[in-house]
Design a protein around this motif. Sequence first.
Motif, PDB file in Angstrom:
ATOM      1  N   HIS A 190       0.832  -1.208   0.000  1.00 17.43           N
ATOM      2  CA  HIS A 190       0.000   0.000   0.000  1.00 17.43           C
ATOM      3  C   HIS A 190       0.866   1.257   0.000  1.00 17.43           C
ATOM      4  CE1 HIS A 190      -3.413  -2.587   0.604  1.00 17.43           C
ATOM      5  NE2 HIS A 190      -2.900  -3.061   1.703  1.00 17.43           N
TER       6      HIS A 190
ATOM      7  N   ASP B 274      -0.852   4.579  -0.304  1.00 16.47           N
ATOM      8  CA  ASP B 274      -1.546   5.059   0.891  1.00 16.47           C
ATOM      9  C   ASP B 274      -0.611   5.923   1.745  1.00 16.47           C
ATOM     10  OD1 ASP B 274      -3.386   3.372  -0.169  1.00 16.47           O
ATOM     11  OD2 ASP B 274      -3.530   2.026   1.556  1.00 16.47           O
ATOM     12  N   ASN B 275       0.662   5.567   1.782  1.00 19.10           N
ATOM     13  CA  ASN B 275       1.631   6.367   2.532  1.00 19.10           C
ATOM     14  C   ASN B 275       1.662   7.799   2.015  1.00 19.10           C
ATOM     15  OD1 ASN B 275       2.588   4.278   4.217  1.00 19.10           O
ATOM     16  ND2 ASN B 275       3.959   3.539   2.629  1.00 19.10           N
TER      17      ASN B 275
ATOM     18  N   ILE C  23      -1.507   9.729   3.059  1.00 18.59           N
ATOM     19  CA  ILE C  23      -1.463  10.105   4.473  1.00 18.59           C
ATOM     20  C   ILE C  23      -0.534  11.306   4.669  1.00 18.59           C
ATOM     21  CG2 ILE C  23      -0.663   9.346   6.755  1.00 18.59           C
ATOM     22  CD1 ILE C  23      -1.730   6.527   5.987  1.00 18.59           C
TER      23      ILE C  23
ATOM     24  N   TYR D 234      -5.869   6.303   6.752  1.00 15.98           N
ATOM     25  CA  TYR D 234      -6.061   6.244   5.299  1.00 15.98           C
ATOM     26  C   TYR D 234      -7.435   6.787   4.917  1.00 15.98           C
ATOM     27  CZ  TYR D 234      -7.445   4.097   0.877  1.00 15.98           C
ATOM     28  OH  TYR D 234      -7.951   3.874  -0.373  1.00 15.98           O
TER      29      TYR D 234
ATOM     30  N   CYS E 149      -8.222  10.133   2.679  1.00 13.52           N
ATOM     31  CA  CYS E 149      -9.054  10.124   1.468  1.00 13.52           C
ATOM     32  C   CYS E 149     -10.132  11.189   1.547  1.00 13.52           C
ATOM     33  CB  CYS E 149      -9.677   8.747   1.269  1.00 13.52           C
ATOM     34  SG  CYS E 149      -8.507   7.461   0.762  1.00 13.52           S
TER      35      CYS E 149
ATOM     36  N   ALA F 124     -11.979   6.102  -1.191  1.00 13.77           N
ATOM     37  CA  ALA F 124     -11.252   5.018  -0.535  1.00 13.77           C
ATOM     38  C   ALA F 124     -11.500   3.713  -1.271  1.00 13.77           C
ATOM     39  CB  ALA F 124     -11.695   4.894   0.925  1.00 13.77           C
TER      40      ALA F 124
END
Length: 340
Positions: free
Chosen positions: A5, A8-9, A12, A70, A74, A81
């Motif tokens: 993921h 996703d990092n 964030i 996360y 979003c 998401a």
Amino acid sequence: MNGDHSDDNLLIARAFGRPGATASTMVGVTSEGGVWSVTDAEGTSDLEVAWPGGSISERPEIRREVVKLYRTACERLGVPAREEHAPAEGDAKGPHGGGAHGGAAHGSHAHHGADHEPEGEKQFSKVIRESSWSDHSDSEGATFMEDIMRGHGTREDYIDLVAQHYFMYVALEAAAARVLADPAYAAFHPAALVRLPALEEDLEHLIGADWRDRISPVPATEAYVARIDEVAAEGWAAGVIAHHYTRYLGDLSGGQMIAKRVAKQHELDRAGIAFYDFTELGSIPEFKAAYREALDALGPELDEAERERMLDEVRTAYHFNTAVFVDLGKRKREHASASA
């Protein structure tokens, strides 16, 4: 996070104070929050983000809090998401919403999500990843390894890690050659994946021509090697794959970040970090996808008891890795005390 993921990092980081982030890697966790190494126009520095639900004390809680970060990211950025992490009907949104403490949507890693996919119907690669998530987090959270990942480890720390890898891969690659030679397992262990020559190259560069006389395994590494040898001697292919998956997929995921950190900190080119150079393998994402497809094909061939046994072996492998890091930390402290 860094392996499966990575996008996703970045979300964030951009949502929690670094809107211009171009790269983001999770490098640590504490009871109070997560830590990301973020790159933007001003350079690279750490970003600490507090857990939405407050302080945590159990490692399985980490995933719950990361999922909430996360989802909040979003929402802040106006990005939809993924379905698996979309709020369940009636679940309040935001960092302090109704799902904050692990209700039906987030209480279990293996059963959350909108599709409510039965365990027996899941792709086997997904079952493996989910069943071992907290074990993986334990491994990454070991202090010795966390120091290396955050750029706080010394050159000697890195050399000690490379030495332990050498002992591990002597056993692992012998096991793979012995058990995975069957063409049915060819997708798991292509020739370009073999790491021993690169490890030998690294150790000679880092230590010198007499490196074999100057390295030794910590007790946890000896136990790890003994377990791999035991599994191979049994001819248990699924068990060998459990250890194979744990090591190689880690090298291809978080290991790539470790290589970048170490190379920059200790001014290393390929020599010294050849272990992490998978150029001959081709596209890393494509290989990882093919590896998971091979796991998915393997799963239906195993009965329920054998699948559970393999999952247990994956967890065992992660525990061995954590124990190695703990022992390396002990050795470091002992050397520091002896030289004081």
